[in-house]
Write a protein that holds these residues in place. Structure first.
Motif, PDB file in Angstrom:
ATOM      1  N   PRO A  46      15.253  14.718  53.428  1.00 54.43           N
ATOM      2  CA  PRO A  46      15.819  15.754  54.299  1.00 54.43           C
ATOM      3  C   PRO A  46      14.814  16.868  54.590  1.00 54.43           C
ATOM      4  O   PRO A  46      13.890  17.113  53.811  1.00 54.43           O
ATOM      5  N   PHE A  47      15.026  17.545  55.685  1.00 53.61           N
ATOM      6  CA  PHE A  47      14.213  18.707  56.069  1.00 53.61           C
ATOM      7  C   PHE A  47      14.077  19.668  54.890  1.00 53.61           C
ATOM      8  O   PHE A  47      15.060  19.993  54.224  1.00 53.61           O
ATOM      9  N   GLY A  48      12.842  20.097  54.641  1.00 47.41           N
ATOM     10  CA  GLY A  48      12.589  21.074  53.590  1.00 47.41           C
ATOM     11  C   GLY A  48      12.465  20.500  52.196  1.00 47.41           C
ATOM     12  O   GLY A  48      12.144  21.218  51.255  1.00 47.41           O
ATOM     13  N   HIS A  49      12.728  19.207  52.062  1.00 42.13           N
ATOM     14  CA  HIS A  49      12.632  18.572  50.744  1.00 42.13           C
ATOM     15  C   HIS A  49      11.235  17.963  50.569  1.00 42.13           C
ATOM     16  O   HIS A  49      10.464  17.874  51.503  1.00 42.13           O
ATOM     17  N   LYS A  50      10.966  17.533  49.354  1.00 42.33           N
ATOM     18  CA  LYS A  50       9.622  17.065  48.995  1.00 42.33           C
ATOM     19  C   LYS A  50       9.588  15.550  48.823  1.00 42.33           C
ATOM     20  O   LYS A  50      10.584  14.942  48.463  1.00 42.33           O
ATOM     21  N   PHE A  51       8.406  15.000  49.050  1.00 42.21           N
ATOM     22  CA  PHE A  51       8.152  13.621  48.651  1.00 42.21           C
ATOM     23  C   PHE A  51       6.787  13.564  47.977  1.00 42.21           C
ATOM     24  O   PHE A  51       5.907  14.397  48.209  1.00 42.21           O
ATOM     25  N   ALA A  52       6.644  12.576  47.094  1.00 45.30           N
ATOM     26  CA  ALA A  52       5.415  12.440  46.307  1.00 45.30           C
ATOM     27  C   ALA A  52       4.293  11.868  47.170  1.00 45.30           C
ATOM     28  O   ALA A  52       4.505  10.933  47.939  1.00 45.30           O
ATOM     29  N   LEU A  53       3.118  12.425  46.999  1.00 48.97           N
ATOM     30  CA  LEU A  53       1.941  11.926  47.716  1.00 48.97           C
ATOM     31  C   LEU A  53       1.263  10.800  46.946  1.00 48.97           C
ATOM     32  O   LEU A  53       0.587   9.963  47.522  1.00 48.97           O
ATOM     33  N   ASP A  54       1.433  10.794  45.641  1.00 54.38           N
ATOM     34  CA  ASP A  54       0.853   9.788  44.752  1.00 54.38           C
ATOM     35  C   ASP A  54       1.911   9.400  43.730  1.00 54.38           C
ATOM     36  O   ASP A  54       2.862  10.157  43.511  1.00 54.38           O
ATOM     37  N   PRO A  55       1.733   8.270  43.052  1.00 58.26           N
ATOM     38  CA  PRO A  55       2.668   7.940  41.967  1.00 58.26           C
ATOM     39  C   PRO A  55       2.587   9.001  40.880  1.00 58.26           C
ATOM     40  O   PRO A  55       1.503   9.476  40.536  1.00 58.26           O
ATOM     41  N   LEU A  56       3.755   9.368  40.341  1.00 56.88           N
ATOM     42  CA  LEU A  56       3.828  10.373  39.275  1.00 56.88           C
ATOM     43  C   LEU A  56       4.576   9.747  38.102  1.00 56.88           C
ATOM     44  O   LEU A  56       5.758   9.429  38.222  1.00 56.88           O
TER      45      LEU A  56
END
Length: 102
Positions: A46-56
């Motif tokens: 959703p708008f304003g939420h985050k997603f991972a750029l790399d595996p964590l």
């Protein structure tokens, strides 16, 4: 605006951040380029939420704004939505501060 915009879809606020912030509602499967790598969204974000750029891995710190904002409570794949189901805040947490002091 500080930071860098990825494909007009997300914003990375500082070098070293492990998450990007969605600039609109993003559908799973969407590809977002970050320089020479491409992150495929594993979830709707959703708008304003985050997603991972790399595996964590589970227990990894999550960085946004160049600061630690939390840690993962489960392994998170690149492109996966990062929210309360897989990340807990470490800000203002006296119990975490006490844990770190031990």
């Amino acid at each position: 605006m500080k930071g860098r915009v990825l494909d007009g879809a997300a914003l990375v606020l500082a070098d070293g951040d492990s998450v990007a912030t969605a600039l609109g509602d993003l559908d799973d499967g969407r590809e977002v380029r970050d320089g020479d790598r491409t992150v495929t969204l594993a979830d709707d974000v959703p708008f304003g939420h985050k997603f991972a750029l790399d595996p964590l891995p589970a227990g990894e710190t999550v960085r946004k704004y160049g600061e630690v904002i939390g840690r993962t409570t489960a392994a998170v794949a690149a492109g996966e939505w990062v929210h309360t189901h897989n990340c807990e805040s470490t800000r203002g947490r006296g119990d975490v501060a006490a844990e770190v002091e031990r």
